[in-house]
Design an enzyme around this catalytic site. Structure first.
Site, short mmCIF file in Angstrom:
data_model
loop_
_atom_site.label_atom_id
_atom_site.label_comp_id
_atom_site.label_asym_id
_atom_site.label_seq_id
_atom_site.Cartn_x
_atom_site.Cartn_y
_atom_site.Cartn_z
N CYS A 162 0.83 -1.20 0.00
CA CYS A 162 0.00 0.00 0.00
C CYS A 162 0.87 1.25 0.00
O CYS A 162 1.40 1.64 1.04
CB CYS A 162 -0.92 -0.01 1.21
N CYS A 219 -0.53 4.08 2.20
CA CYS A 219 -0.31 3.89 3.64
C CYS A 219 1.14 4.19 4.04
O CYS A 219 1.40 4.87 5.03
CB CYS A 219 -0.64 2.46 4.04
N ASP A 220 2.08 3.64 3.28
CA ASP A 220 3.49 3.62 3.71
C ASP A 220 4.42 4.52 2.92
O ASP A 220 5.56 4.74 3.32
CB ASP A 220 4.02 2.18 3.64
#
Length: 330
Positions: free
Chosen positions: A154, A157-158
């Site tokens: 992701c 997300c990261d």
């Protein structure tokens, strides 16, 4: 991701039989819930997250009505708010098993028991499975070990954790190119690795990728992810020449397709050899009362498709319930 405000742990819902139990809260599940609620059906969603893969996408540009694009998490939030406004109950849990009761394999009113990892049981007259598909793993040494320590599925997300650092993106479809573009836009040094000699992504994304100047290595796979406490390098192999070499990187973002999340229904015999759930044009499975919608049915994996299938599944559930109710009344 957005807040899980309003999500229930579900204990108060166990002593009830729902008209429609929806498993999964992605675009297919949300849409099915919207239609079911508008039909006046008692509806419960059970899901371990909100939005599914949609919520992990940085920018969605091909969804009608949003010409400038919309983030996946924002679109998921809007769907969730609409569902809650209609009075649909939502439980935060993961389904482990569905048990048909009585006449599940025959014509007539049926009931199903849904068992979850939190040890709860929910009863429904019909089931709509909309759990989607999970990111496919490379299954190479180091992948599991360094997940969360440099290996990610992701970018939204990261990605911010890798600003100013070097990463590889693995894949050649829409998601891989889109997430590579996103990573570069936030200041990440990106190289794309693709096992084929051409991309599978939409032309508009391919054109944008070429314009970005992101380097791509074709006909190549990752054979190992290396490091000590975190990712430090990847081992690569050219599938044409057989050449192997290492590249020093800080992160590996994997977008190599998806796998269906259907282990919890394989005992029902409704999955195919690949784990997907075949359905007819009404989203019906082999078992009367169980429907499926979205990526889990192995269709063109797009939000618009999942939404259409979710609407059909809810309508089919209503028609079946009406038919069963009429038989009981006779």
């Amino acid at each position: 991701m957005f807040s899980l405000g309003g999500f229930s742990r579900g204990g108060e819902y166990e002593n009830k039989t729902w008209d429609v139990l929806i498993i999964g809260a992605g675009p297919a599940g949300f849409t099915a819930a919207i239609y079911a609620a508008r039909y006046g059906l008692e509806t419960l969603i059970i899901s371990k997250d909100l939005g599914g893969n949609m919520a992990l996408t940085d920018l969605i540009e091909n969804y009608p009505g949003f010409p400038e694009g919309i983030s996946g998490s924002e679109l998921a939030r809007r769907m969730y708010e609409q569902v809650k406004k209609l009075g649909v109950d939502v439980v935060f849990d993961e389904v482990e098993r569905i048990e048909p009761a009585g006449c599940a394999y025959y014509e007539g009113p049926c009931k199903f028991t849904v068992k979850t990892k939190n040890g709860r049981e929910y009863k429904g007259r019909t089931i709509i499975i909309a759990v989607g598909a999970a990111p496919r793993k490379l299954n190479v040494p180091g992948e599991e070990e360094f997940t969360g320590r440099g290996v990610s599925y992701c970018a939204t997300c990261d990605g911010p954790l890798f600003k100013g650092k070097k990463v590889v993106v693995v894949g050649g479809g829409n998601t891989a190119l889109q997430e590579a573009l996103y990573l570069k836009s936030i200041g990440v040094d990106v190289t794309l690795i693709h096992r084929r000699d051409t991309f599978r992504a939409d032309k508009v994304l391919q054109d944008r990728f070429k314009e970005s100047g992101i380097p791509a290595i074709f006909n190549t796979v990752v054979t190992e992810i290396k490091g000590t406490s975190k990712v430090e390098a990847v081992k690569l192999k050219n599938l044409v020449t057989g050449e192997e070499w290492e590249m020093k990187v800080d992160g590996v973002f994997i977008f190599a397709g998806y796998e269906p999340k259907t282990d919890f229904v394989k005992h029902l015999g409704i999955t195919d050899e690949y784990g997907y759930i075949p359905v007819d044009m009404h989203m019906r499975t082999k078992i009367p009362g169980i429907f499926a919608a979205g990526d889990i049915t192995n269709v063109f994996k797009q939000i618009a498709v999942a939404i259409g299938q979710g609407a059909i599944a809810a309508n089919s559930a209503k028609e079946l319930l009406d038919e069963w109710n009429s038989k009981v009344a006779e």
